[in-house]
Design an enzyme around this catalytic site. Structure first.
Site, PDB file in Angstrom:
ATOM      1  N   ASP A 400       0.730  -1.234   0.033  1.00 32.28           N
ATOM      2  CA  ASP A 400       0.065  -0.065  -0.066  1.00 32.28           C
ATOM      3  C   ASP A 400       0.994   1.301  -0.057  1.00 32.28           C
ATOM      4  O   ASP A 400       2.009   1.194  -0.106  1.00 32.28           O
ATOM      5  CB  ASP A 400      -0.725  -0.114   1.380  1.00 32.28           C
ATOM      6  N   GLU A 403       2.708   4.651  -4.059  1.00 33.09           N
ATOM      7  CA  GLU A 403       2.653   5.717  -5.439  1.00 33.09           C
ATOM      8  C   GLU A 403       3.850   6.397  -5.653  1.00 33.09           C
ATOM      9  O   GLU A 403       4.223   6.874  -6.764  1.00 33.09           O
ATOM     10  CB  GLU A 403       1.528   6.733  -5.328  1.00 33.09           C
ATOM     11  N   ASP A 475      -8.727   4.049  -2.476  1.00 30.64           N
ATOM     12  CA  ASP A 475      -9.776   4.519  -1.340  1.00 30.64           C
ATOM     13  C   ASP A 475     -11.005   4.739  -1.921  1.00 30.64           C
ATOM     14  O   ASP A 475     -11.335   6.062  -2.090  1.00 30.64           O
ATOM     15  CB  ASP A 475      -9.144   5.474  -0.715  1.00 30.64           C
TER      16      ASP A 475
END
Length: 807
Positions: A400, A403, A475
């Site tokens: 997670d 990015e 999300d």
């Protein structure tokens, strides 16, 4: 290759106007194609196979480096013809025409029909930015690009690839977390694909704000793209995944139901959740640990208060048939004495500023360093960090915040990445960070698990990420529009090679209501990755948390998911072999049917080749749907609908519109508490009709890589609808299944007997439903039926020998 003396004047390099690739100067043959020089740059063309041409254009020498590409040029016969006006490379499938004055590229069929061609501007530079312009063909459509919001047809819209932490994104947000710069063009009964292999920030326009061209551009780097032509959309996907790779089979437990929350803690809550699933007879295979299992959010640690004995906890969960998936964030807290930090500094594995200082950014643990996964030594170091997890019995890993996500959301663009020793900045490395983290986690844990398959999940990625991880859509938000958006995102990701994809059922941000959660679970039960997840400070979001009716609805659909396991697992095998997605946009099978692109129907999809799913909002009890070509059975009642028609379908909250294509055979098993329970019964549900179909049933042990050494079993199921005949072929492969009984169900037939290999067997007529009735919780009223179908069936001993079934 020698530098092009025509292309390096300072005026050209620093021009403030767009400059196109110039006129032809010369070319030379190579083993796979040609290399050429123009008055303003160089070009290369490589023939990868009959369907794929690689085109590279640069003002400089070619780098020829890619993390995305694993396919290599095949030994493909092709011809080269030169005239005063052009050079033509021809394979058995297509030809690439390169005009000379100016140099432009046109992909054509072998009989000269235009598939894809440069606009007059061709490939051009605007400063460092490089763009290729393609003429819009009459009535052209565009699909793909992976995780992009919007509709199925991208025509008239523009997008950019710049992987971003898109918390609570809306239905028009762009960019999101994952970049797959590949699209499919459709026109005049032709299909083609374009993969733009450039990891800088890229831009795609499909006739947005103009009616002349589509274009793809990068902030910097080479213009390297692959043109793919084939006879069908499915073949285009197969060719694209030949280039970028296909998934290895995941562990079978990972395609079961996974329950997650940010976060379950302490350990007693985790055990309570697991026990409740078993007590309530709701199948589930995994419980996911979000960041609160860690000591102050530091990766590779455990909170000693709330998770005082992780080994005992994981052992308990495994005894109950649950696997554990742990959150793995890339941020390593700057804290001397923290083992992972100390070893990372010592082994010099972190991303740096140009002056050599390790970059620091803030995320959950505070100020953090971030591993540079483009450095081989870092990947080795990262694998070592997982030893303790694997020793505890952890087999699932969740990448997670990759990015990279940091507070402030503005990663410096001067950071330096190793790039296998070639060095590059954030501008080139950002879109690849999540991909390389997923790669590092998968390769490292695969080695540590010594023959067992890891489950690996990532939020961020790039083309080729399917080789290393499942991808979920980040999300999302708890409302109906997001539920349907998630469906379209997964459909689109499937078009770009990511077969194992899904979303957070119920929504991550905010509180789902009872109807929304029930509907979302029913839809998600027909998705490749099946997980419910919600964030901190929201209401409980387990199947039993929304009242008894919702609990029953969820139980029904989760159990049906587990009945479908033989079918679903076979779809994953197909994905590993061909790249075909598990959840399939209707554009794959019905590419040239204009109605599938209608905004009324662009949420519909096929789950595998046989099941049509029509997602619908939780507050709608009627839905207008489109039945594509064929005949379709209502999953609940067996009612038949003819294809190529629109219809209004009832969609009460307990009944998602789902249909099965006539001529299909669905292999099912009884629902079990978890996927690891060995099945002893297989059922073949034959949906009679005039169509012919094939389905390859696949089995193996579900948790090791022994299938790669032949320890698997396949059986081809052929339905010859017009002949009222199914052939269940002899088992192939070294794996022996555990099936002892075979049940045969005939849907839509009045036959009172079947013959199995010439032996006549009587059929029993009964009412059938895949779902249990819903309790009314009212002593006066009867339970609410999900719908029943009159079918005929029989039972026989299972055999690995061929069965020929007539009715």
């Amino acid at each position: 290759m020698a530098s092009n003396p025509y292309s390096y004047s300072m005026t050209a390099l620093h021009s403030t106007t767009s400059q196109s690739l110039g006129t032809f100067v010369s070319f030379s043959r190579t083993s796979t194609g040609i290399t050429g020089i123009t008055t303003l740059g160089n070009f290369q063309v490589s023939v990868y196979n009959n369907s794929i041409f690689k085109i590279s254009i640069s003002k400089y020498e070619f780098e020829d480096f890619s993390y995305a590409i694993v396919g290599t040029p095949q030994s493909t016969p092709f011809t080269i013809e030169e005239s005063d006006a052009s050079i033509i490379l021809t394979t058995a499938v297509a030809r690439l025409v390169i005009s000379k004055n100016p140099v432009r590229f046109s992909l054509q069929t072998t009989d000269g029909r235009i598939i894809n061609e440069d606009d007059t501007f061709g490939t051009a530079w605007n400063g460092e930015q490089v763009t290729t312009y393609k003429k819009l063909q009459p009535n052209e459509r565009f699909i793909g690009l992976g995780e992009k919001t919007g509709g199925l047809d991208r025509k008239g819209h523009a997008y950019q690839n710049w992987n971003s932490d898109a918390y609570g994104y809306h239905s028009g947000t762009d960019p999101l977390y994952c970049s797959t710069p590949f699209y499919i063009g459709i026109h005049n009964q032709l299909v083609y694909g374009v993969f733009f292999d450039n990891s800088y920030k890229t831009f795609f326009s499909f006739g947005a704000s103009n009616n002349r061209f589509a274009s793809f551009a990068a902030d910097a780097g080479e213009m390297t793209y692959y043109l793919i032509h084939a006879s069908s959309t499915s073949e285009i996907i197969k060719q694209y995944t030949f280039l970028t790779g296909r998934m290895e089979l995941p562990p079978v437990w990972s395609i079961g139901y996974q329950q997650c929350r940010y976060s379950y803690y302490p350990d007693k809550e985790v055990m309570t959740v697991a026990k409740t699933f078993r007590d309530k007879d709701i199948p589930a295979d995994a419980i996911v640990f979000d960041i609160h299992y860690m000591d102050k959010y530091k990766i590779f640690t455990w909170d000693s208060k709330n998770f005082s004995d992780p080994k005992a906890l994981i052992d308990y969960l495994k005894q109950q048939g649950f696997n554990v998936v742990v959150m793995c964030d890339p941020g390593i807290k700057v804290e001397p004495g923290y083992k992972t930090y100390d070893s990372g500094v010592e082994e010099d594995v972190f991303i740096k500023y140009p002056d050599g200082e390790n970059y620091q950014g803030q995320v959950w643990p505070g100020w953090c360093h971030f591993p540079d996964f483009t450095k081989p030594a870092t990947r080795t170091w990262w694998a070592e960090q997982f030893k303790a997890y694997v020793a505890l019995g952890v087999e699932g890993f969740w990448n997670d915040m990759n990015e990279i996500a940091t507070w402030g959301h503005s990663l410096p663009e001067n950071l330096e990445f190793d790039f296998e020793g070639s060095k590059a900045t954030t501008r080139r490395g950002r879109n690849l960070y999540g991909f390389q983290m997923a790669r590092s986690t998968y390769e490292g844990t695969k080695k540590l698990l010594k023959g067992k398959r890891p489950f690996n999940l990532t939020r961020s990625g790039f083309s080729g990420v399917q080789r290393y991880a499942a991808v979920w859509t980040g999300d999302n938000v708890s409302y109906d529009e997001h539920m349907l958006l998630g469906v379209r995102l997964v459909n689109s990701m499937g078009l770009t090679g990511i077969a194992f994809a899904g979303y957070d059922a119920g929504g991550f941000v905010g509180d789902a209501n009872t109807k929304l959660f029930a509907r979302w679970i029913s839809i998600a039960s027909f998705s490749p990755f099946f997980r419910a997840h919600t964030m901190i400070n929201t209401r409980d979001s387990e199947p039993w948390s929304y009242g008894e009716e919702v609990e029953n609805i969820c139980r029904n659909y989760i159990k049906f998911r587990y009945q479908l396991m033989p079918y679903i697992y076979s779809l994953f095998y197909d994905a590993s072999q061909t790249g075909m997605p598990v959840q399939r946009s209707l554009a794959i099978n019905y590419t040239h049917d204009p109605l599938i692109y209608n905004g009324l129907y662009h949420n519909q999809y096929l789950f595998g080749p046989s099941i049509l799913v029509a997602p619908v909002e939780s507050n709608k009890e009627l839905l207008k749907i489109y039945f594509p070509e064929g005949t379709w059975y209502d999953l609940y009642t067996g009612k038949q609908w003819h294809g190529n028609q629109e219809a209004i379908i009832e969609s009460p909250i307990h009944k998602l519109p789902v249909f099965v294509k006539a001529g299909s055979v669905l292999p099912l098993r009884p629902a079990q508490a978890h996927a690891g329970i060995v099945p002893t019964e297989l059922a073949l549900h034959i949906y009679t009709g005039t169509d012919t179909s094939e389905f390859l049933l696949y089995s193996d042990d579900g948790h090791t890589f022994q299938y790669q050494q032949g320890e698997y079993a396949t059986r081809l199921i052929q339905n010859f609808g017009a002949e009222n005949k199914v052939i269940f072929a002899k088992a192939s492969g070294a794996f022996k299944t555990s099936y002892q009984k075979l049940k045969i169900f005939l849907h839509g037939s009045n036959a009172d007997k079947v013959t199995i290999n010439g032996t006549q067997v009587e059929l029993t007529e009964s009412q059938h439903s895949f779902f249990a009735p819903l309790e009314k919780y009212d002593p006066i009223n009867e339970p609410d039926s999900m719908g029943e179908e009159t079918i005929r069936w029989c039972e026989t001993d299972y055999t690995d020998e061929q069965l020929e079934i007539h009715w």
